[in-house]
Scaffold this motif. Structure first.
Motif, PDB file in Angstrom:
ATOM      1  N   ALA A 113      -2.653   4.942  -3.610  1.00  0.00           N
ATOM      2  CA  ALA A 113      -1.455   4.478  -2.910  1.00  0.00           C
ATOM      3  C   ALA A 113      -1.732   4.309  -1.422  1.00  0.00           C
ATOM      4  O   ALA A 113      -1.353   3.298  -0.809  1.00  0.00           O
ATOM      5  CB  ALA A 113      -0.309   5.464  -3.133  1.00  0.00           C
ATOM      6  N   MET A 114      -2.412   5.284  -0.823  1.00  0.00           N
ATOM      7  CA  MET A 114      -2.703   5.195   0.606  1.00  0.00           C
ATOM      8  C   MET A 114      -3.649   4.037   0.908  1.00  0.00           C
ATOM      9  O   MET A 114      -3.504   3.364   1.938  1.00  0.00           O
ATOM     10  CB  MET A 114      -3.297   6.497   1.132  1.00  0.00           C
ATOM     11  N   ASN A 115      -4.585   3.766   0.016  1.00  0.00           N
ATOM     12  CA  ASN A 115      -5.501   2.647   0.236  1.00  0.00           C
ATOM     13  C   ASN A 115      -4.749   1.326   0.347  1.00  0.00           C
ATOM     14  O   ASN A 115      -5.106   0.457   1.156  1.00  0.00           O
ATOM     15  CB  ASN A 115      -6.530   2.571  -0.898  1.00  0.00           C
ATOM     16  N   HIS A 116      -3.724   1.154  -0.473  1.00  0.00           N
ATOM     17  CA  HIS A 116      -2.927  -0.075  -0.406  1.00  0.00           C
ATOM     18  C   HIS A 116      -2.186  -0.163   0.931  1.00  0.00           C
ATOM     19  O   HIS A 116      -2.083  -1.250   1.512  1.00  0.00           O
ATOM     20  CB  HIS A 116      -1.940  -0.136  -1.573  1.00  0.00           C
ATOM     21  N   VAL A 117      -1.661   0.963   1.405  1.00  0.00           N
ATOM     22  CA  VAL A 117      -0.966   0.971   2.691  1.00  0.00           C
ATOM     23  C   VAL A 117      -1.933   0.618   3.822  1.00  0.00           C
ATOM     24  O   VAL A 117      -1.622  -0.188   4.707  1.00  0.00           O
ATOM     25  CB  VAL A 117      -0.311   2.345   2.943  1.00  0.00           C
ATOM     26  N   LEU A 118      -3.120   1.213   3.790  1.00  0.00           N
ATOM     27  CA  LEU A 118      -4.106   0.950   4.836  1.00  0.00           C
ATOM     28  C   LEU A 118      -4.551  -0.512   4.818  1.00  0.00           C
ATOM     29  O   LEU A 118      -4.713  -1.144   5.868  1.00  0.00           O
ATOM     30  CB  LEU A 118      -5.319   1.868   4.665  1.00  0.00           C
ATOM     31  N   ALA A 119      -4.744  -1.058   3.606  1.00  0.00           N
ATOM     32  CA  ALA A 119      -5.154  -2.458   3.488  1.00  0.00           C
ATOM     33  C   ALA A 119      -4.059  -3.404   3.957  1.00  0.00           C
ATOM     34  O   ALA A 119      -4.335  -4.518   4.416  1.00  0.00           O
ATOM     35  CB  ALA A 119      -5.544  -2.763   2.043  1.00  0.00           C
ATOM     36  N   HIS A 120      -2.812  -2.953   3.841  1.00  0.00           N
ATOM     37  CA  HIS A 120      -1.666  -3.767   4.253  1.00  0.00           C
ATOM     38  C   HIS A 120      -1.622  -3.932   5.766  1.00  0.00           C
ATOM     39  O   HIS A 120      -1.004  -4.879   6.283  1.00  0.00           O
ATOM     40  CB  HIS A 120      -0.379  -3.100   3.743  1.00  0.00           C
TER      41      HIS A 120
END
Length: 467
Positions: A260-267
């Protein structure tokens, strides 16, 4: 009546009174107001009505009963169970224009609002008056009070402040029969029989329309401080929670997976809280009212590190940094939205969360190893959000069909753990086939009986919760 006759009659009704309402029929308006965040069902309303007064709403309900016209309530349309979807030629009753704060009582710490008041507007009003409205969630900038109450919305502060229903002093409603009821009259103590407020709160608009609500306010929290912790494993979530709660009154305890955090960071626009990678993360918030409280929080953090439950962590040093850390949790839904996630909003008692989550994770991974699974949620109150992301090379229809099979396995585990198939967003249309996993046959029979009393002709939000 033909659609044309219905639209003509609605326009006449909305022209009545000193503050005329609106009727919209443009295809773009029908598409916008006829759906919510689920995007599963194709909206197909006859018209959109935007009333201005309770009297308008009452006239609409009376007209609907006389002509067998179905009405669907619509708030901020941020729900995830299709509770506000009009897919079968209904008339949508949207509360966007009933958005006024009507009265404020500083002595009672109450504020009377129309149903269309945006959550964030209520929060800001409370703050401007030195008070606090604590019910909060990522959609606060667009969700409406009436919709929040109709789903008994919870959000990120439940561990300290409870659900929406805990903050309702009074309600004005229009029942499915067309009666206007003024419920509880804002009294703190009123033991005169059944408290009908609590039937309408969480009823998903199936008993009638909430048009006004008097909400209680609280004192403002003092120096809210945020910890983000990297957790060693799922079981550690409860160890960390119990450790901090033994000494501190937490205002929030959230969790999210590394994926989940990876998606936020990539966003974009959000940075990793620290260099250490962890399989899961916890975000906890508390009031650092003194230096002693802060020292105690650091001691608890060190204890968690010594026990191996926490791999790393960071604590906010300012309000700005606290808000930045919150973005790690609040941006998850936004960051995964392009992947068309299939969402489940489930809950169990807090102590059983780790085993519950592990079982569901195993079942989904075994059957669909190619699906990316994103976990996050309000773990401090037992509420978890399971998000299955659509593979880019799979058609949406095929993906949803496969996820329907996942539902049965997931909800069988929910039933075994005596949990809920819908913790926050209601039953709507997406969960009604699974209601029996949480409710007994006898309970469902009583629900149907209550619906019959308030809406005998079945014209208010038909097809939601049950058929």
């Amino acid at each position: 009546m033909t659609p044309e006759q219905i639209i003509a009659a609605l326009k006449q009704l909305m022209a009545e009174g000193e503050a005329p309402g609106k009727v919209l029929t443009d295809p773009s308006d029908l598409a916008t107001y006829g759906t919510d965040w689920t995007r599963i069902y194709t909206p197909n309303p006859v018209a959109i009505v935007l009333p201005k007064t309770t009297e308008h709403v009452q006239s609409l309900v009376q007209f609907a009963n006389q002509n067998n016209v179905a009405l669907v309530p619509s708030g901020g349309r941020t729900g995830l169970s299709a509770g506000a979807v009009a897919a079968n030629g209904e008339v949508v009753v949207a509360f966007d224009n009933m958005n006024q704060i009507l009265d404020f009582n500083a002595s009672d710490r109450t504020v009377r609002c129309q149903a269309g008041v945006i959550t964030e507007k209520l929060q800001n009003f409370a703050e401007e008056n030195g008070l606090y409205y604590p019910v909060d969630f990522a959609s606060a900038g667009s969700s409406q009070l009436g919709g929040n109450l109709s789903t008994n919305a919870g959000g990120i502060k439940v561990i300290r402040y409870g659900m929406s229903r805990d903050w309702v002093a009074g309600l004005k409603v229009v029942t499915g029969k067309g009666d206007v009821l003024d419920l509880n009259k804002d009294l703190e103590k009123n033991n005169t029989g059944y408290d009908l407020r609590h039937l309408f709160i969480g009823a998903e608009g199936t008993l009638g329309f909430i048009t006004e609500a008097t909400m209680k306010l609280s004192r403002q929290p003092d120096n809210l401080t945020v910890f983000v912790l990297g957790l060693n494993d799922l079981g550690s979530t409860m160890d960390v929670l119990n450790t901090f709660r033994s000494k501190l009154d937490l205002t929030a305890y959230e969790f999210f997976s590394h994926q989940a955090m990876n998606h936020v960071l990539a966003h974009g626009q959000v940075k990793a809280p620290f260099d250490t990678e962890a399989p899961y993360y916890a975000l906890l918030e508390f009031e650092a009212v003194s230096e002693q409280v802060m020292e105690q929080a650091m001691e608890l953090f060190e204890r968690c590190m010594e026990n191996g439950w926490v791999l790393d962590g960071v604590i906010s040093q300012s309000e700005t940094q606290a808000q930045s850390l919150w973005l790690l949790r609040e941006r998850i839904s936004e960051s995964i939205a392009p992947r068309i996630p299939y969402k489940n909003d489930i809950s169990v008692v807090v102590s059983r969360v780790p085993g519950f989550l592990e079982e569901i994770n195993q079942v989904v991974s075994d059957h669909y190893p190619d699906f990316e699974i994103i976990w996050f949620g309000h773990i401090g109150d037992g509420n978890l959000h399971l998000n299955i992301l659509k593979p880019e090379d799979m058609a949406k229809e095929d993906f949803f069909e496969k996820c329907q099979k996942v539902n049965k396995w997931v909800f069988e585990i929910v039933e075994r753990y005596q949990g809920s198939v819908s913790a926050e967003h209601g039953v709507g249309m997406t969960k009604k086939a699974y209601l029996q996993y949480t409710r007994s046959e006898a309970e469902i029979a009583y629900l149907r009986g209550i619906k019959q009393v308030f809406d005998p002709n079945g014209i208010i939000n038909p097809g939601k919760i049950f058929d």
